[in-house]
Design a protein around this motif. Structure first.
Motif, PDB file in Angstrom:
ATOM      1  N   ALA A  63       6.183 -18.351   1.791  1.00  0.00           N
ATOM      2  CA  ALA A  63       6.608 -17.729   0.533  1.00  0.00           C
ATOM      3  C   ALA A  63       7.685 -16.670   0.742  1.00  0.00           C
ATOM      4  O   ALA A  63       8.409 -16.312  -0.187  1.00  0.00           O
ATOM      5  CB  ALA A  63       5.410 -17.111  -0.193  1.00  0.00           C
ATOM      6  N   GLY A  64       7.774 -16.119   1.939  1.00  0.00           N
ATOM      7  CA  GLY A  64       8.812 -15.144   2.235  1.00  0.00           C
ATOM      8  C   GLY A  64       8.664 -13.828   1.499  1.00  0.00           C
ATOM      9  O   GLY A  64       9.666 -13.182   1.186  1.00  0.00           O
ATOM     10  N   LEU A  65       7.433 -13.402   1.234  1.00  0.00           N
ATOM     11  CA  LEU A  65       7.214 -12.164   0.492  1.00  0.00           C
ATOM     12  C   LEU A  65       7.278 -10.947   1.416  1.00  0.00           C
ATOM     13  O   LEU A  65       6.971 -11.026   2.601  1.00  0.00           O
ATOM     14  CB  LEU A  65       5.855 -12.200  -0.207  1.00  0.00           C
ATOM     15  N   GLY A  66       7.658  -9.815   0.849  1.00  0.00           N
ATOM     16  CA  GLY A  66       7.604  -8.545   1.548  1.00  0.00           C
ATOM     17  C   GLY A  66       6.426  -7.734   1.046  1.00  0.00           C
ATOM     18  O   GLY A  66       5.909  -7.981  -0.042  1.00  0.00           O
ATOM     19  N   GLY A  67       5.985  -6.767   1.841  1.00  0.00           N
ATOM     20  CA  GLY A  67       4.809  -5.995   1.462  1.00  0.00           C
ATOM     21  C   GLY A  67       5.030  -4.500   1.509  1.00  0.00           C
ATOM     22  O   GLY A  67       5.968  -4.012   2.147  1.00  0.00           O
ATOM     23  N   GLU A  68       4.161  -3.783   0.804  1.00  0.00           N
ATOM     24  CA  GLU A  68       4.168  -2.320   0.826  1.00  0.00           C
ATOM     25  C   GLU A  68       2.727  -1.829   0.761  1.00  0.00           C
ATOM     26  O   GLU A  68       1.954  -2.279  -0.093  1.00  0.00           O
ATOM     27  CB  GLU A  68       4.955  -1.759  -0.354  1.00  0.00           C
ATOM     28  N   LEU A  69       2.371  -0.925   1.666  1.00  0.00           N
ATOM     29  CA  LEU A  69       1.043  -0.318   1.652  1.00  0.00           C
ATOM     30  C   LEU A  69       1.080   0.880   0.708  1.00  0.00           C
ATOM     31  O   LEU A  69       1.850   1.818   0.905  1.00  0.00           O
ATOM     32  CB  LEU A  69       0.645   0.117   3.063  1.00  0.00           C
ATOM     33  N   LEU A  70       0.241   0.840  -0.331  1.00  0.00           N
ATOM     34  CA  LEU A  70       0.254   1.873  -1.361  1.00  0.00           C
ATOM     35  C   LEU A  70      -0.855   2.907  -1.189  1.00  0.00           C
ATOM     36  O   LEU A  70      -0.764   4.006  -1.744  1.00  0.00           O
ATOM     37  CB  LEU A  70       0.104   1.216  -2.738  1.00  0.00           C
ATOM     38  N   TYR A  71      -1.886   2.558  -0.427  1.00  0.00           N
ATOM     39  CA  TYR A  71      -3.021   3.480  -0.283  1.00  0.00           C
ATOM     40  C   TYR A  71      -3.788   3.090   0.959  1.00  0.00           C
ATOM     41  O   TYR A  71      -4.004   1.900   1.224  1.00  0.00           O
ATOM     42  CB  TYR A  71      -3.940   3.395  -1.505  1.00  0.00           C
ATOM     43  N   GLU A  72      -4.222   4.093   1.710  1.00  0.00           N
ATOM     44  CA  GLU A  72      -5.060   3.874   2.899  1.00  0.00           C
ATOM     45  C   GLU A  72      -5.948   5.087   3.094  1.00  0.00           C
ATOM     46  O   GLU A  72      -5.455   6.203   3.254  1.00  0.00           O
ATOM     47  CB  GLU A  72      -4.198   3.648   4.147  1.00  0.00           C
ATOM     48  N   ALA A  73      -7.244   4.899   3.053  1.00  0.00           N
ATOM     49  CA  ALA A  73      -8.183   5.992   3.255  1.00  0.00           C
ATOM     50  C   ALA A  73      -9.545   5.392   3.612  1.00  0.00           C
ATOM     51  O   ALA A  73      -9.767   4.188   3.467  1.00  0.00           O
ATOM     52  CB  ALA A  73      -8.304   6.865   2.004  1.00  0.00           C
ATOM     53  N   ALA A  74     -10.443   6.248   4.076  1.00  0.00           N
ATOM     54  CA  ALA A  74     -11.786   5.789   4.438  1.00  0.00           C
ATOM     55  C   ALA A  74     -12.843   6.735   3.884  1.00  0.00           C
ATOM     56  O   ALA A  74     -13.621   7.328   4.634  1.00  0.00           O
ATOM     57  CB  ALA A  74     -11.924   5.651   5.947  1.00  0.00           C
ATOM     58  N   PRO A  75     -12.888   6.894   2.555  1.00  0.00           N
ATOM     59  CA  PRO A  75     -13.946   7.720   1.983  1.00  0.00           C
ATOM     60  C   PRO A  75     -15.302   7.061   2.208  1.00  0.00           C
ATOM     61  O   PRO A  75     -15.401   5.830   2.229  1.00  0.00           O
ATOM     62  CB  PRO A  75     -13.580   7.763   0.497  1.00  0.00           C
ATOM     63  N   TYR A  76     -16.304   7.860   2.416  1.00  0.00           N
ATOM     64  CA  TYR A  76     -17.663   7.343   2.615  1.00  0.00           C
ATOM     65  C   TYR A  76     -17.758   6.456   3.867  1.00  0.00           C
ATOM     66  O   TYR A  76     -18.685   5.663   4.010  1.00  0.00           O
ATOM     67  CB  TYR A  76     -18.148   6.556   1.388  1.00  0.00           C
ATOM     68  N   GLY A  77     -16.771   6.564   4.767  1.00  0.00           N
ATOM     69  CA  GLY A  77     -16.804   5.790   5.996  1.00  0.00           C
ATOM     70  C   GLY A  77     -16.411   4.339   5.839  1.00  0.00           C
ATOM     71  O   GLY A  77     -16.603   3.533   6.749  1.00  0.00           O
ATOM     72  N   VAL A  78     -15.812   3.979   4.691  1.00  0.00           N
ATOM     73  CA  VAL A  78     -15.396   2.600   4.412  1.00  0.00           C
ATOM     74  C   VAL A  78     -13.881   2.580   4.234  1.00  0.00           C
ATOM     75  O   VAL A  78     -13.322   3.395   3.497  1.00  0.00           O
ATOM     76  CB  VAL A  78     -16.076   2.046   3.150  1.00  0.00           C
ATOM     77  N   GLY A  79     -13.215   1.644   4.889  1.00  0.00           N
ATOM     78  CA  GLY A  79     -11.770   1.546   4.789  1.00  0.00           C
ATOM     79  C   GLY A  79     -11.339   0.906   3.476  1.00  0.00           C
ATOM     80  O   GLY A  79     -11.728  -0.223   3.182  1.00  0.00           O
ATOM     81  N   TYR A  80     -10.554   1.624   2.702  1.00  0.00           N
ATOM     82  CA  TYR A  80     -10.012   1.111   1.448  1.00  0.00           C
ATOM     83  C   TYR A  80      -8.498   1.015   1.582  1.00  0.00           C
ATOM     84  O   TYR A  80      -7.828   1.991   1.920  1.00  0.00           O
ATOM     85  CB  TYR A  80     -10.355   2.027   0.271  1.00  0.00           C
ATOM     86  N   LEU A  81      -7.955  -0.171   1.309  1.00  0.00           N
ATOM     87  CA  LEU A  81      -6.522  -0.425   1.427  1.00  0.00           C
ATOM     88  C   LEU A  81      -6.002  -1.012   0.128  1.00  0.00           C
ATOM     89  O   LEU A  81      -6.666  -1.859  -0.478  1.00  0.00           O
ATOM     90  CB  LEU A  81      -6.251  -1.418   2.567  1.00  0.00           C
ATOM     91  N   VAL A  82      -4.822  -0.577  -0.284  1.00  0.00           N
ATOM     92  CA  VAL A  82      -4.138  -1.144  -1.440  1.00  0.00           C
ATOM     93  C   VAL A  82      -2.735  -1.528  -1.001  1.00  0.00           C
ATOM     94  O   VAL A  82      -2.027  -0.706  -0.401  1.00  0.00           O
ATOM     95  CB  VAL A  82      -4.066  -0.164  -2.620  1.00  0.00           C
ATOM     96  N   ALA A  83      -2.341  -2.753  -1.276  1.00  0.00           N
ATOM     97  CA  ALA A  83      -1.008  -3.229  -0.914  1.00  0.00           C
ATOM     98  C   ALA A  83      -0.460  -4.107  -2.019  1.00  0.00           C
ATOM     99  O   ALA A  83      -1.209  -4.687  -2.807  1.00  0.00           O
ATOM    100  CB  ALA A  83      -1.041  -3.987   0.405  1.00  0.00           C
TER     101      ALA A  83
END
Length: 244
Positions: free
Chosen positions: A221-241
């Protein structure tokens, strides 16, 4: 053809009514999810498929109009996947027989919260232990359909980032999450394919299977990406892209 994708975490705590007094702690994550959905809208898709992990009895396809609930978390709140118009367009009929899995219920809340109207919506619940090759085949099959496809991919990174995390502290978790964040933030399809399914399962990283479905769908597909959020509240990794 895949034209855009949004990757969001799937904890019920994203829903303010579930989080209650702790809701402000995830305000930044909610804002990032809204931004990622904005990227999907801008891509002008013909259809949106939401992908998330599901318990055995809720795996498989969920048509537009399927309902979900947060009553199991002590909150009198129901959600619907898609709008009434989308349900009619998709031919969902009267009341699909199964409730949404939790990950797709959170997605339905996000879509309602951001007033999604850009395209008809359906869902797919996948098993967390699903092997990599089957995930990739599933993604390829999804992308082979007609029209401009967007994906909303729900899933958390590891749940072992601290002593109080659901999976306790595992020293491997930070490295796994770092690689997942890099791959999602750069739309690195090969790196997503290479994620270790057994390690992900040991680290309770529920996003691994949905991410690898995305990898299958994004081939060529040739898509590009951007990471919008990265954190680990409560010891769990949460990622938004966002991919576009």
């Amino acid at each position: 053809m895949l034209v855009a994708a949004a990757v969001c975490p799937g904890p019920p705590l994203l829903v303010p009514a579930v989080a209650a007094g702790a809701a402000p702690e995830l305000d930044a994550a909610r804002a990032a999810c809204a931004d990622a959905l904005g990227v999907l809208t801008a891509a002008r898709p013909d259809r949106l498929i939401v992908i998330g992990t599901a318990e055995r009895e809720r795996r498989g396809e969920h048509p537009s109009g399927t309902t979900g609930s947060f009553r199991g978390f002590g909150v009198d709140l129901d959600v619907v996947l898609g709008t009434d118009t989308a349900a009619a367009d998709a031919g969902a009929g009267e009341g699909p027989g199964r409730e949404l899995p939790v990950s797709l219920a959170v997605a339905a809340w996000l879509l309602e919260h951001t007033h999604w109207t850009a395209a008809p919506v359906s869902g797919l619940g996948v098993g967390e232990p699903l092997d990599t090759e089957r995930c990739l085949r599933t993604g390829r099959g999804i992308a082979a359909g007609d029209g401009r496809l967007a994906l909303l991919v729900m899933g958390d990174a590891s749940a072992c980032r601290s002593l109080k995390a659901p999976g306790y502290l595992d020293e491997r978790a930070a490295g796994f999450d770092e690689e997942a964040a890099r791959a999602l933030g750069t739309a690195d399809v090969a790196a997503l394919k290479a994620l270790d399914a057994e390690l992900a399962y040991a680290l309770k990283a529920a996003g691994r299977a949905p991410w690898q479905v995305l990898a299958g769908a994004a081939e060529g597909a040739g898509l590009g990406g951007e990471l919008l959020y990265e954190a680990a509240p409560y010891g769990v990794g949460y990622l938004v892209a966002a991919w576009s």
